[in-house]
Write a protein that holds these residues in place. Sequence first.
Motif, PDB file in Angstrom:
ATOM      1  N   TYR A 158       0.818  -1.221   0.000  1.00  0.00           N
ATOM      2  CA  TYR A 158       0.000   0.000   0.000  1.00  0.00           C
ATOM      3  C   TYR A 158       0.852   1.272   0.000  1.00  0.00           C
ATOM      4  N   LEU A 161       3.405   1.043  -3.363  1.00  0.00           N
ATOM      5  CA  LEU A 161       2.903   0.846  -4.726  1.00  0.00           C
ATOM      6  C   LEU A 161       1.523   1.454  -4.938  1.00  0.00           C
ATOM      7  N   LEU A 162       0.554   1.046  -4.140  1.00  0.00           N
ATOM      8  CA  LEU A 162      -0.827   1.433  -4.400  1.00  0.00           C
ATOM      9  C   LEU A 162      -1.081   2.920  -4.161  1.00  0.00           C
ATOM     10  N   GLU A 163      -0.678   3.423  -3.008  1.00  0.00           N
ATOM     11  CA  GLU A 163      -0.981   4.821  -2.676  1.00  0.00           C
ATOM     12  C   GLU A 163      -0.316   5.814  -3.621  1.00  0.00           C
ATOM     13  N   PRO A 164       0.983   5.668  -3.932  1.00  0.00           N
ATOM     14  CA  PRO A 164       1.589   6.654  -4.831  1.00  0.00           C
ATOM     15  C   PRO A 164       1.220   6.481  -6.301  1.00  0.00           C
ATOM     16  N   THR A 165       0.663   5.350  -6.677  1.00  0.00           N
ATOM     17  CA  THR A 165       0.408   5.060  -8.092  1.00  0.00           C
ATOM     18  C   THR A 165      -1.039   5.290  -8.496  1.00  0.00           C
ATOM     19  N   PHE A 166      -1.986   4.951  -7.627  1.00  0.00           N
ATOM     20  CA  PHE A 166      -3.403   4.963  -8.005  1.00  0.00           C
ATOM     21  C   PHE A 166      -4.191   5.949  -7.148  1.00  0.00           C
ATOM     22  N   SER A 167      -5.251   6.470  -7.741  1.00  0.00           N
ATOM     23  CA  SER A 167      -6.176   7.312  -6.983  1.00  0.00           C
ATOM     24  C   SER A 167      -6.944   6.444  -5.991  1.00  0.00           C
ATOM     25  N   ARG A 170      -9.511   4.270  -7.679  1.00  0.00           N
ATOM     26  CA  ARG A 170      -8.899   3.138  -8.375  1.00  0.00           C
ATOM     27  C   ARG A 170      -8.432   2.079  -7.378  1.00  0.00           C
ATOM     28  N   GLN A 171      -7.898   2.500  -6.248  1.00  0.00           N
ATOM     29  CA  GLN A 171      -7.507   1.551  -5.210  1.00  0.00           C
ATOM     30  C   GLN A 171      -8.705   0.723  -4.757  1.00  0.00           C
TER      31      GLN A 171
END
Length: 212
Positions: A158, A161-167, A170-171
């Motif tokens: 999270y 990868l997830l937090e900096p990459t997706f809104s 989208r998460q």
Amino acid sequence: MLFVYSITLFVNAALLFIIEPMVAKMILPLLGGGPSVWNTSLAFYQACLLIGYSYAHFGSRWLGTRRHALLHLNLMLAALLLLPVVLPVHWFASRSHHPVNVVLGGLTTMIGLPFLAMSAGAPLLQKWFASCRKSAARDPYFLYAASNAGSIAGLLAYPLLLEPTFSLGRQNQLWFFGYLALLILMALCVLYFLRPLSAVGETSERVEGPNP
């Protein structure tokens, strides 16, 4: 099926540890980051884990392992009604409730049932695998490694990868797709566990060969 059980435990643990910071990011703009928010959220997650473990333990004792497996699969299906995660803005914006009640009520509405179902996943999967007539099932504790690996993967995925990459939206979608994958994997595990005992015995005889 050893791989299927392992990957199911991995995905289950990863989703559990991803949804916690994701939901926190959803509610923080509305509630702030005060100690009462964090402490209440932590109490909610720990209570869900305790209830989930109790449900896994006593449910099998009261209903029997096979009926309980079907019940749990239906519980996970019912949790789809609350997904993707929906933020009850009107509830969090209300000033007529105590902040602790706002957090507990909001989290219960958003993720209560899915989180409860997944919290019981690890002990139930281990119990089902231990009940299978396979040599590896005599020592199912290696499945803890898959669960721990999933927990670490979720904790790292999270923030890195997830937090900096997706809104945030989208998460939420990606997490929902992950839950669907978990539901399919869980169904495979339940179907394997619920195979007729005669079929299990025949498979065991073919593997081990006839007794001298």
